[in-house]
Design a protein around this motif. Sequence first.
Motif, PDB file in Angstrom:
ATOM      1  N   ALA A  37      -9.049   4.878  -8.066  1.00 26.76           N
ATOM      2  CA  ALA A  37      -7.866   5.258  -8.850  1.00 26.76           C
ATOM      3  C   ALA A  37      -6.655   5.427  -7.924  1.00 26.76           C
ATOM      4  CB  ALA A  37      -8.167   6.560  -9.608  1.00 26.76           C
ATOM      5  N   GLU A  38      -6.849   6.072  -6.789  1.00 20.92           N
ATOM      6  CA  GLU A  38      -5.739   6.293  -5.835  1.00 20.92           C
ATOM      7  C   GLU A  38      -5.252   4.971  -5.252  1.00 20.92           C
ATOM      8  OE1 GLU A  38      -4.753   9.055  -1.897  1.00 20.92           O
ATOM      9  OE2 GLU A  38      -6.749   9.101  -2.833  1.00 20.92           O
ATOM     10  N   MET A  39      -6.131   4.006  -5.019  1.00 17.28           N
ATOM     11  CA  MET A  39      -5.750   2.722  -4.438  1.00 17.28           C
ATOM     12  C   MET A  39      -4.872   1.927  -5.412  1.00 17.28           C
ATOM     13  SD  MET A  39      -8.219  -0.149  -2.709  1.00 17.28           S
ATOM     14  CE  MET A  39      -9.031  -0.526  -4.278  1.00 17.28           C
ATOM     15  N   ASN A  40      -5.187   1.956  -6.688  1.00 17.11           N
ATOM     16  CA  ASN A  40      -4.369   1.247  -7.678  1.00 17.11           C
ATOM     17  C   ASN A  40      -2.962   1.825  -7.733  1.00 17.11           C
ATOM     18  OD1 ASN A  40      -6.500  -0.440  -8.365  1.00 17.11           O
ATOM     19  ND2 ASN A  40      -7.313   0.996  -9.892  1.00 17.11           N
ATOM     20  N   GLN A  41      -2.871   3.157  -7.667  1.00 20.52           N
ATOM     21  CA  GLN A  41      -1.547   3.819  -7.697  1.00 20.52           C
ATOM     22  C   GLN A  41      -0.729   3.436  -6.450  1.00 20.52           C
ATOM     23  OE1 GLN A  41      -1.855   8.068  -7.962  1.00 20.52           O
ATOM     24  NE2 GLN A  41       0.366   8.389  -8.080  1.00 20.52           N
ATOM     25  N   GLU A  42      -1.348   3.346  -5.266  1.00 18.58           N
ATOM     26  CA  GLU A  42      -0.651   3.031  -4.007  1.00 18.58           C
ATOM     27  C   GLU A  42      -0.153   1.591  -4.004  1.00 18.58           C
ATOM     28  OE1 GLU A  42       1.024   4.133  -0.512  1.00 18.58           O
ATOM     29  OE2 GLU A  42      -0.087   5.411  -1.917  1.00 18.58           O
ATOM     30  N   LYS A  43      -0.887   0.659  -4.630  1.00 21.71           N
ATOM     31  CA  LYS A  43      -0.449  -0.742  -4.699  1.00 21.71           C
ATOM     32  C   LYS A  43       0.848  -0.862  -5.485  1.00 21.71           C
ATOM     33  CE  LYS A  43      -4.944  -3.026  -4.245  1.00 21.71           C
ATOM     34  NZ  LYS A  43      -5.976  -3.849  -4.929  1.00 21.71           N
ATOM     35  N   ASP A  44       0.967  -0.115  -6.574  1.00 24.67           N
ATOM     36  CA  ASP A  44       2.219  -0.140  -7.349  1.00 24.67           C
ATOM     37  C   ASP A  44       3.390   0.382  -6.517  1.00 24.67           C
ATOM     38  OD1 ASP A  44       0.691  -1.095  -9.439  1.00 24.67           O
ATOM     39  OD2 ASP A  44       0.426   0.893 -10.371  1.00 24.67           O
ATOM     40  N   SER A  45       3.168   1.461  -5.766  1.00 23.84           N
ATOM     41  CA  SER A  45       4.238   2.038  -4.934  1.00 23.84           C
ATOM     42  C   SER A  45       4.667   1.073  -3.826  1.00 23.84           C
ATOM     43  CB  SER A  45       3.739   3.360  -4.332  1.00 23.84           C
ATOM     44  OG  SER A  45       4.709   3.896  -3.465  1.00 23.84           O
ATOM     45  N   LEU A  46       3.736   0.325  -3.213  1.00 26.11           N
ATOM     46  CA  LEU A  46       4.059  -0.618  -2.132  1.00 26.11           C
ATOM     47  C   LEU A  46       4.903  -1.779  -2.646  1.00 26.11           C
ATOM     48  CD1 LEU A  46       0.737  -0.807  -0.076  1.00 26.11           C
ATOM     49  CD2 LEU A  46       2.942   0.107   0.663  1.00 26.11           C
ATOM     50  N   ALA A  47       4.660  -2.230  -3.832  1.00 20.99           N
ATOM     51  CA  ALA A  47       5.460  -3.328  -4.377  1.00 20.99           C
ATOM     52  C   ALA A  47       6.910  -2.921  -4.513  1.00 20.99           C
ATOM     53  CB  ALA A  47       4.869  -3.761  -5.736  1.00 20.99           C
ATOM     54  N   SER A  48       7.172  -1.718  -4.990  1.00 27.89           N
ATOM     55  CA  SER A  48       8.553  -1.213  -5.137  1.00 27.89           C
ATOM     56  C   SER A  48       9.232  -1.055  -3.779  1.00 27.89           C
ATOM     57  CB  SER A  48       8.510   0.124  -5.890  1.00 27.89           C
ATOM     58  OG  SER A  48       9.800   0.678  -5.954  1.00 27.89           O
ATOM     59  N   LEU A  49       8.512  -0.521  -2.786  1.00 26.46           N
ATOM     60  CA  LEU A  49       9.086  -0.344  -1.426  1.00 26.46           C
ATOM     61  C   LEU A  49       9.408  -1.686  -0.787  1.00 26.46           C
ATOM     62  CD1 LEU A  49       6.902   2.538   0.059  1.00 26.46           C
ATOM     63  CD2 LEU A  49       9.356   2.603  -0.407  1.00 26.46           C
TER      64      LEU A  49
END
Length: 901
Positions: free
Chosen positions: A313-325
């Motif tokens: 669950a935490e890995m899916n959330q981090e992938k979304d944040s990396l795309a925005s950055l």
Amino acid sequence: MFLHSLTVAGLRRFRNPVALTRFDPGINIIYGPNECGKSTLIWGLILAFLNRHNVSGEEIARFRPWGTALNPIIKVEFTAGGKRYRLDKGFLDEARCTLSEWTGGGYQDLARGKAADEIVFQMMQAQMAGRGLTKSSQWGLAHLLWMPQDRERLTAPALTGNVQDYFRESLGSTIFTPADDRLLAVIDRKYSEIYTQKRGVLQARSPVHQARQRLEEIKEQLATLRQALDQVNQVVAELETQQARHEALQRELAGLRAREKGLKEQVEAIKTLQAGCRQAEAELKTATTIWEKLKTECCRVNELEESINLANAEMNQEKDSLASLGNAWQEAGQKLGAAEERLATLENELGRARKALQQSYDRQQARERLVRIGELSRRLKKARQVTARIAALEGELARQPLPGPEEVKTVTETWNRINSLEAEARAMGLSINFRAYRDLELSVTTAAGREKRRVGPDQPLLLDATDRLALEIPGAGLLEVRSGSRDLHKLLQEIAGLRQDLEHTLAAFGVASVDELQERYNWSVRQRTELKALGDNLGQVLGPGNTLEAMEKQVLTEQTALAEQCAALGITGEELLTLPGPDITPLKVQVKNLQEEEEKQKQVVTQLRQQFQDLERRLAEGQKKLETLQARIRAAREERARRLEAWGGSAAKLQAELVAAETARSNKTMTLEELKRRLPANAAEIEQEANRVEKKREELEREILAVRDKLTSLKTQLDLSSGQGLYSRLAALEEEYELAGAEYQHAARYARAIWLLHLIMHNRRDQMLNSLTGPVRQEVSDLFQQITGRRERSVELNADLSLAGLKVGVADPQPLDVFSVGTQEQLMVAIRLALGRFLGAGERQLVVLDDALVNTDAGRRSRILDLLAAAAEKLQIIILTCHPENYSGLKGRLFNVEELG
């Protein structure tokens, strides 16, 4: 030995090389004022001939020129033993020594370093110092023949070291033969093998000392052996005591063993039960371990399953944040590139503006310097004109003597006094009125002088005179009238004296009258007034504290600087005059605006770069975190699979095995409780009592063993003592002690004989040396009597030629310090000349006298010069003095130190 040349450099006041060449084989006089370096030259010889090249320490460092890091360098050409040599020696940082020999076509190296030092020391019969500079007593021939300026200049030299034999050979003495020398060397060697050189006590390695030491060792062995016999008797008594104790301990040991056997049977039964308990406890522990391990595995498998779910669950959330950055990072990079490009453009524009502004500044400074050079040139031209006029006036004033106001006043007063006295004399003198009947030309002579006068009927001759008047009439005769007044004569004498003084003063200034003297004085006053005005004008033109040379140098400096500025600007001085003045203000405004814009752009770039780097850092951190989560999921899955591998990957099988393990653990617990119930309550006390009895029995056995060892040791000692034959050894040692005593007596007598031979031979040698002092003493006394002119005086010398005293008549010898310093230095010169006469018999020797006759009167000095001239036939004599006129009667080579360097 005698010198040909001496060169020194880096030695005290001589920084640069100074050379003294072509020394005379006889007399050489080195002269110059005080502190010009005369004695330094002699110290150059002392360092070259009498000191090691690698000497170190504060003493040699003081020979450096003050305030420099220069190193003393000395080169000497000399003849010794019929051969010509050249010695090149350096010290401190340039330490070296090279001795070369003349072979006809040039110098060839003979030795270097320490070997060269040793050869030169042997030539001088000198001794090397252990450390530091050599003392004068180690100088060998120089100690006998040189008289430098030092604390010992008034101390007579003495024979020391190798110079004794050299002196004896020079005198041709055979009273102490080479065979005697060899015998004395053998005796000295034997003496040094037995006795120490300084204190004369026995050497540790000498036979007499070793014999005495052997005697003491045997004496100690005898004492040790007698002590051993006493110890044997003590061992016998101790053996009987230990045997009685051993029997008592055996009886006590038998009782303890019976009690120990009963206790051990009870303990064995208890141990069987305890062993069953321990086995049950071990089985319970094993079952418990298996149950705990299975329970831990179940819990860990459940935890890993939950951790995998959370990490996904935490890995899916981090992938979304990396795309925005990533999108924000690309946008920040584009903005930063544009800002940096604008900043580079501003920097180029600012560089061009600054260069244009600097060129404008340079042109402005060049124009200002050009104006300054014009003003300086005008002032310089005027200063040169004024200086030329001043030089012309000073030349005019210098070409003729000029009177001062006091001299003019004195001359005027003298002239007025003469006129007053002449008027008074005329009033007391003669008056003539002569009328002629025809025209005549007469010669008139008065006190004022002789002159021609014309007279006639219409031109009478009216004359006034003081004491004398004469008229010479052509064709008639001479008419002379005199006055007899004494007061008039006194007035005339005073007038004559004043006239003579006046004429002498006027002649000194090259004028004929008082009016001319006054005119010359007035002219000099006008010239000096003009000179002062010109000086003031020159000071105003040059400026305060400035000179013509400084102004010329300033003009030249300004012109050079202007040429360099024009060359840098790419224009000539003429073009600089035609160019308009630069307008700096717009350029300064442009540079300022560009600087402000550049600074603002730098801030923008810094902010954008910071944003870009921050986004880049956050992007890297997010990627790293994502990788960490992925690695954590892989590790958790791998660990879960590994843990379930033993159960075929099934968590249900693991749970069933956990239930079975818990049932086995309960059964083992009940078995252990039954065994513990059957154990006696006092089992621990029974086991402790058995252990105590066993420990006591072991201690008793150890004690018995110790007693047995002691008995064995005592019996062994008795056996060894009986086998050693102590009494027979005692008899043998007593006999050996007597033999060692006889050997010691023999060695002691031998050592005493060597001591007596050493004493006798050295006394004989000293007596022979005393016999050598006779000719020297006679020669010194003869020379001293010739110098002082007193035949009742004689010199007393010790065996080593040191001065024992000065004898006057039949009185006892007196110490030298009771006589004047002049007498002392004359005696020192006589001793050097006498020793030089004997040492120079084989080859010419060098005698050095450094200001040796400072306190000698003219009469004695004249006699010494005669002796020096005679001695120069066989000796080379170097005299150092600040009064060369005192040696004007000597023929030889002169060296003026001031002209050398």
